[in-house]
Motif scaffolding. Sequence first.
Motif, mmCIF file in Angstrom:
data_model
loop_
_atom_site.group_PDB
_atom_site.id
_atom_site.type_symbol
_atom_site.label_atom_id
_atom_site.label_comp_id
_atom_site.label_asym_id
_atom_site.label_seq_id
_atom_site.Cartn_x
_atom_site.Cartn_y
_atom_site.Cartn_z
ATOM 1 N N LEU A 1 0.837 -1.208 0.000
ATOM 2 C CA LEU A 1 0.000 0.000 0.000
ATOM 3 C C LEU A 1 0.871 1.257 0.000
ATOM 4 C CD1 LEU A 1 -2.850 1.193 0.171
ATOM 5 C CD2 LEU A 1 -2.651 1.066 2.672
ATOM 6 N N ALA B 1 2.292 1.790 -3.343
ATOM 7 C CA ALA B 1 1.315 2.380 -4.269
ATOM 8 C C ALA B 1 1.248 3.892 -4.104
ATOM 9 C CB ALA B 1 -0.052 1.755 -4.045
ATOM 10 N N PHE B 2 1.247 4.368 -2.864
ATOM 11 C CA PHE B 2 1.189 5.797 -2.629
ATOM 12 C C PHE B 2 2.451 6.504 -3.113
ATOM 13 C CE2 PHE B 2 -2.303 4.935 0.419
ATOM 14 C CZ PHE B 2 -3.195 5.899 -0.025
ATOM 15 N N THR C 1 -4.797 2.937 -8.867
ATOM 16 C CA THR C 1 -3.347 2.854 -8.653
ATOM 17 C C THR C 1 -3.008 1.824 -7.577
ATOM 18 O OG1 THR C 1 -3.077 5.172 -9.298
ATOM 19 C CG2 THR C 1 -1.286 4.157 -8.050
ATOM 20 N N ILE C 2 -3.769 1.859 -6.470
ATOM 21 C CA ILE C 2 -3.537 0.890 -5.387
ATOM 22 C C ILE C 2 -3.816 -0.523 -5.869
ATOM 23 C CG2 ILE C 2 -4.310 0.146 -3.114
ATOM 24 C CD1 ILE C 2 -4.885 3.090 -2.481
ATOM 25 N N THR D 1 -1.176 -1.755 -8.224
ATOM 26 C CA THR D 1 0.089 -2.054 -7.546
ATOM 27 C C THR D 1 0.044 -3.445 -6.913
ATOM 28 O OG1 THR D 1 0.431 0.290 -7.077
ATOM 29 C CG2 THR D 1 1.712 -1.293 -5.780
ATOM 30 N N TYR D 2 -1.067 -3.766 -6.245
ATOM 31 C CA TYR D 2 -1.200 -5.106 -5.657
ATOM 32 C C TYR D 2 -1.154 -6.187 -6.736
ATOM 33 C CZ TYR D 2 -2.224 -3.755 -0.842
ATOM 34 O OH TYR D 2 -2.121 -3.304 0.456
#
Length: 361
Positions: free
Chosen positions: A28, A31-32, A65-66, A69-70
């Motif tokens: 997480l 992702a940020f 986006t999050i 990313t996962y």
Amino acid sequence: MSSQSASNFSAKEGDRKFRRPWHPLITLLHAFIIFILIRALNDIPSGSNYLTHSRGFLLLEIAFTILATYIAVHLTSRWVLTVSLKKIPVWLEYGCPVLAVTVIVSIIILVSHNYEDVPVSAEVLIPPLFVTVSMEILVYTWIKSSVTAHQLHETQLKNERIISSRLHTEMKLLQMQFHPHFLFNMLNTIYFSIDDTNVEARRTVEHLSNLLRGQLYSTDGKVPLSKEISALESYIFLASKRFDEQERLDIQLPSSETYSQDGTDMQIYPHLLLPVVENVFKHSGQCGKIIISLRIGDGWLRLLTENPVTDDYIRSGDDRDHGIGLKNLAQRLALIYRDDDYVFDTEKENGTFRARLYLKL
């Protein structure tokens, strides 16, 4: 253990450990960081303010986006394990993750900008692609190095366990060497305690000692053919003792002394002939002729056997319970010979069992 099997073993172990390369909260945070870098590269040069977009646009792009990313981290972990099992070119190894990230990021940008009917330009598309592709390469390299280190560690542990087991086995064998020496000494004592006139008893002890010597002091490499023939002679002599009617036996063997004395002795892997001959005496019925023929010529050894089989053997209709020695022999032949260098087959017909073993010398 071969390098391929070690790699497979390690990859499976790595699969369990590196399916999630780090904690979900770190993903997480990852992702940020990506999101902030993208915004910085987009907004600072152009002097724009990302927060001027609508709330729906902001939430949509952050959520995607999050999620992306996962997904990227999970797929990257799976791809690293796939690469560790297969030989994949470097360009394909890195090209697939880069292409996947490029497609995912492009879709996110198109969807989010379509939400506000904003056209997608090169200035908008290039910074996110640059950031995400760079991060993907860094993440892929980190996961790959972690998996490789883990595989190497597991392989080293596996090798250490094999070495430890081998040393333990060798120690046991050294401890057991007392027993064969004791047995041979006792046979030697028995031999000299037998009266010289009892030739048959002395011959029996001699053959038993010779047979045991060949079984106990074998080697992983080849041995002289004369030794294998000598072991056959001893076994046949001992096994035929239980036959009252010697005319049932048709034995055709070259003399082991001939090969050992005339300089024509050849090499053969040990204990390949004896299982075939053992099977003849083990499963012979009470009547019928036993034939054992061994011939050497034209660079080939040809062993043919024929024997009547017992009623139990015939009723079973299945050789698995009665031919364990032959089954093991077939497996061993397949390991040490090429297909063109040996022939081994058996047949059972009308109460008679036949075996054929041809070996290229």
